[in-house]
Write an enzyme that holds these catalytic residues in place. Structure first.
Site, PDB file in Angstrom:
ATOM      1  N   LYS A  42       7.516 -11.692   8.015  1.00 58.43           N
ATOM      2  CA  LYS A  42       6.772 -12.391   8.533  1.00 58.43           C
ATOM      3  C   LYS A  42       8.282 -12.588   9.329  1.00 58.43           C
ATOM      4  O   LYS A  42       9.546 -13.385   8.709  1.00 58.43           O
ATOM      5  CB  LYS A  42       6.226 -13.642   8.520  1.00 58.43           C
ATOM      6  N   CYS A  62       1.014 -14.347  12.321  1.00 61.68           N
ATOM      7  CA  CYS A  62       1.563 -15.973  12.677  1.00 61.68           C
ATOM      8  C   CYS A  62       2.198 -16.180  13.903  1.00 61.68           C
ATOM      9  O   CYS A  62       2.329 -15.416  14.881  1.00 61.68           O
ATOM     10  CB  CYS A  62       0.827 -16.328  11.328  1.00 61.68           C
ATOM     11  N   GLU A 112      -2.804 -14.518   6.821  1.00 56.60           N
ATOM     12  CA  GLU A 112      -2.327 -14.971   6.610  1.00 56.60           C
ATOM     13  C   GLU A 112      -1.629 -15.829   4.621  1.00 56.60           C
ATOM     14  O   GLU A 112      -3.074 -16.365   4.888  1.00 56.60           O
ATOM     15  CB  GLU A 112      -1.244 -15.965   6.984  1.00 56.60           C
TER      16      GLU A 112
END
Lengths: 582, 582
Positions: free
Chosen positions: A127, A163, A44
């Site tokens: 994300k 994540c 990330e």
């Protein structure tokens, strides 16, 4: 059944160093290509470093990240890597960089993932789940994405996630499962916490089972300010089988051949996200020689893991800030001794400068122990008495009690900072978590320093680590770095005659248990007493901790302790009158 | 048409002081009752103080707040105030106090409002819009409410909202409008920012028009750590008419009689919130004597407003932390002179201790100016030379250049901290925003101190405030506090012979304009040059600012500057290599 050779590149970025980080991606992409990989995935925000914090608000930085990812795609192709599918994390934005009351709800900075192929950015994913607890502040900086990107790669349908997306049941992994993908790539910047590795594998297994797909989890490594990223990248089959796992805290390229189902994904899903299907590489890739041997690295033992985290944090703070060397005071006590052993392990003895700064209250055994330790670890060693400075000020002002004790610690701070300014060393503050928690240190004195390597280590763990580090040395047939006497003697600040820590504090196992419950766990006085702690000791320690918060009010800039192994400072209001003790 | 006599209680809370804050609510409720009010409204989180930050995570604190609001209702009734409708902000929770990856989405800590009546909590409302930008972190701490509470009070339908709810078009105010309420009470903890008062009245007018209802806006006052709350409570009619307005920065009870439409609200609304209708007082209240005269206070002029904010912040930091007095170094320069005038205004001359600490580089005019200022403001004054300490260390270590300059500043820091430890004074750091921004100060030297009263004031504004404060004195026939020579002479740190600020820095108007754009506005180098700044000066200043960030890496605890007038430190990663300059 198509086979994909995937490489997970577990690398170390520096925040803000767009060109340096892009060079790392190019370098490791070449290695992946040489290993015959079809796909390589990085962590990330690998291109910007993580966390970027308020840099997000700077449009020129956002533009820099967006431009850099486009140029990276071109550079990969220029270097003959255009056929490699490269997955990178970076900072994107489709709206104003700074979020406020008037911000649009569906545009702004994005914690983004790009798939690079054939000299272009083939697709992007934003994300979806933005953590905003513990060390994370992502609601402050990012707008969440609402679309799951599925891409056909080598005949397999692959979904991309970032994540926190993996921590949420019923989230993007469930939707990827509904869509019927064969592989989910999850890119991470997951900071070290003690024992987090023991939670990570079960988590990845739960999500792989939920999605009915293989999960490739890649994490960054290295220290970034107060955080240390752990690595521990892995590939887990839908059955829960651990196919491959990288080391903790080390850069590594983890390569595996994955036999995956033919692509047959659908956009027809329920839930909060939309699905977008695209095709990048329709046909399965031809086999690329014999399958690589998959590494499945065992996780480190508890103390080895803590030591590796501390060493990584210190090493990268020094390196990323461009310091050549460190300096700090060596008292003969356990904290500075452990810090010296750690510093030598982290950056090498020749870059470590240790200063003994005796006063009239320093014992001969402390001076001997300090000299012995410096000799054993092979660092630079100096003796600079503080009595001259102390006497000068004592002759000028009428001081007594605590003011005199603090004066000694501050005279040491002034000497260290003068040596730092003259020679460019970074000053380290060797205080431990227990003493910072109860305020057993001096503002602008022993707390002086740019980095406090063991500030999140309770005193009991300081002793455990010292014993562990000596034992490691014995096992390798090396001399033990820390003198036995330093470990065995009762701890003392040596700021007045015959002073002992036990004059002011309960014994450390009790103290550390209460700190863990009250500071880390936010437990109440009532909880502590119900857990079996003596009410008098609880009240005494809670008073000390609250008074330490108070003491820091004399300096909003005093070193604070954190709630987690490595984490952000507690954010308590300075003018706070809540008291949870008798 | 029913009439409600409403009182807005603009009070000053201390974070964590549940009992003290409850006593304040009781006291001001009695005053409202004596003024004949039917309803009194207090600010957001008046019972806990604002912001409570990580205290939210402590279950015992959440329980304490919930219990305290119940007891407050009983105490009001016990004191004969049961017929008064009392609206208070407090901390509630209907789920775990600490939010994390596994938290439920619809339960947790709440930024709450309670309506107390007849000895009970009659109803509660949970804040809907949680700001998470600037100084606000509410997504970290709270779960948003999803129901708009409407209550019939004295025959009128009244809706309740909290702070940020008023900043959102199409939010709770729009829904309250659809529901057809007659009055909306909005309770606030709205921190001071320069010129925010000029945006507040138009905002309240927009929402009153959107809802077609009268809006009663009540804000807290006072300093809380880095924030100062401004007051400026007001009542605005749907037509936009300003019915009443309280002063800025002062505690005040603002009372008005409002003629409002008969209750006829509906739950039948569109949009994201549900509406709950209840009746507390069905019939209109009987008139309570002649209508009070409504105060409509004019807002302060710009410089008076800044001065009031600075004074309030310093006064409350000292008071709420229980310090009796302050101490700091008086150099003869403008920054410490302004700080001295401010401190005397904030807490009185008898609690202000000023120390002249000359070195061999101090000019006679600086010593004279310092003594003259101390005499004019009537504070305690001492002279403590630093040459003894400096000579002692210089004889011990081989120092040159910057190390010698910093040593002088640190010797002063040690002397001030010794006097602070001995006598209990709070040390103030008199640095301004311009010098902190470019790193023109010494870590553990002149930056020593628990509170830096003018750290958010750029140097050009320091001069404006000094002239303004002297003019105020002249207007009142008082002696001017700040000597003319201190204002007129070129600024110098006096750490080497003939040093001037202009040796190291561009002129302050240029410097401050660039700081405002680059630090506060996050503008880029390109933007600055497009705005007409000389590229060479831009690059020089940006290098200084970035280097100052770097310098703070030698101390993660160094004093940082903030982006806003009063606000949180910028959160830039310490190891950051992004460079936006040539």
């Amino acid at each position: 059944m198509p086979t994909i050779r995937i490489a997970l590149a577990q690398t170390n970025s520096c925040v803000g160093d767009l060109d340096g980080n892009a060079a790392t991606v190019l370098d490791w992409s070449r290695r992946a290509h040489e290993a015959g990989a079809n796909v390589v995935a990085f962590g990330e925000m690998v291109l910007t470093g993580y966390p970027v914090e308020d840099l997000v608000f700077r449009e020129s930085f956002v533009d820099g990240s967006r431009d850099r990812v486009e140029r990276l795609a071109t550079e990969l192709a220029d270097q003959g890597l255009g056929d490699l599918v490269v997955v990178v994390g970076y900072l994107d934005a489709d709206g104003p960089a700074r979020l406020g009351a008037d911000s649009p709800r569906d545009a702004g900075p994005r914690d983004a993932l790009a798939v690079l192929y054939g000299g272009k950015v083939a697709t992007r994913y934003f994300k979806h789940h933005l953590p905003n607890y513990g060390v994370f502040d992502e609601s402050r900086y990012f707008v969440p994405g609402d679309t799951l990107q599925v891409l056909r790669l080598g005949g397999v349908d692959v979904a991309f996630t970032v994540c926190e997306d993996i921590w949420q049941p019923g989230g993007p992994f469930a939707i990827a499962g509904e869509a019927g993908v064969g592989l989910i790539i999850n890119i991470n910047a997951s900071p070290y916490e003690r024992d987090k590795d023991n939670r990570r594998l079960p988590l990845v297994r739960r999500r792989a089972a939920e999605a009915g797909a293989t999960v490739a989890y890649v994490n960054i490594v290295g220290g970034q300010d107060e955080l240390v990223f752990e690595g521990d990248s892995m590939i887990v089959a839908p059955s829960g089988e651990l196919i491959a796992r990288a080391a903790q805290f080390e850069e590594e390229l983890l390569v595996a051949d994955l036999d995956l189902p033919d692509g047959a994904a659908t956009m027809d899903v329920t839930g909060e996200m939309r699905v977008r299907l695209d095709t990048l590489v329709e046909q399965p890739w031809a086999p690329n020689g014999p399958a690589p041997v998959c590494r499945v690295v065992e996780n480190l033992d508890d103390l080895a893991e803590v030591w590796a985290a501390l060493r990584t944090g210190l090493r990268d703070y020094v390196a990323k800030n461009g310091f050549g060397s460190v300096i700090f005071g060596l008292s003969g006590g356990i904290d500075s001794a452990l810090t010296a052993a750690l510093a030598v392990d982290a950056i090498g003895a020749d870059r470590v400068h240790l200063v003994s700064m005796p006063s009239q209250y320093s014992s001969q055994h402390s001076l001997d122990d300090a000299a012995e330790l410096a000799h054993r670890v092979g660092a630079h060693y100096y003796v600079e008495p503080i009595q001259g400075v102390v006497d000068t000020i004592m002759s000028q002002l009428s001081l007594s009690g605590l003011a005199v004790e603090n004066l000694q610690a501050r005279a040491r701070g002034v000497l260290l900072m003068a040596l730092s300014n003259q020679n460019g060393h970074l000053v380290l503050a060797p205080g431990n978590k227990s003493e910072y928690a109860v305020g057993y240190s001096t503002l602008y004195g022993d707390s002086v320093g740019g980095y406090a390597p063991i500030k999140d280590v309770p005193k009991t763990l300081v002793y455990e680590l010292a014993a562990w580090r000596n034992e490691q040395a014995r096992c390798l047939g090396h001399p033990e770095p820390i003198p036995h006497n330093t470990i065995a003697k009762p701890p003392s600040a040596e700021l007045r005659p015959d002073q002992k820590d036990s004059d002011s504090l309960p014994d450390y196992p009790q103290l550390d248990a209460i700190i863990a419950a009250y500071v880390d766990g936010d437990r109440s006085r009532r909880d502590l007493i119900a857990a079996g702690h003596d009410p008098e000791v609880v009240d005494r320690v809670l008073r000390l901790i609250d008074a330490a918060e108070y003491k820091r009010r004399q300096s909003p800039t005093g070193t604070k302790i954190t709630s987690k192994s490595f984490g952000r400072d507690r954010r308590l209001p300075m003018t706070n009158r809540f008291r949870d003790h008798g």
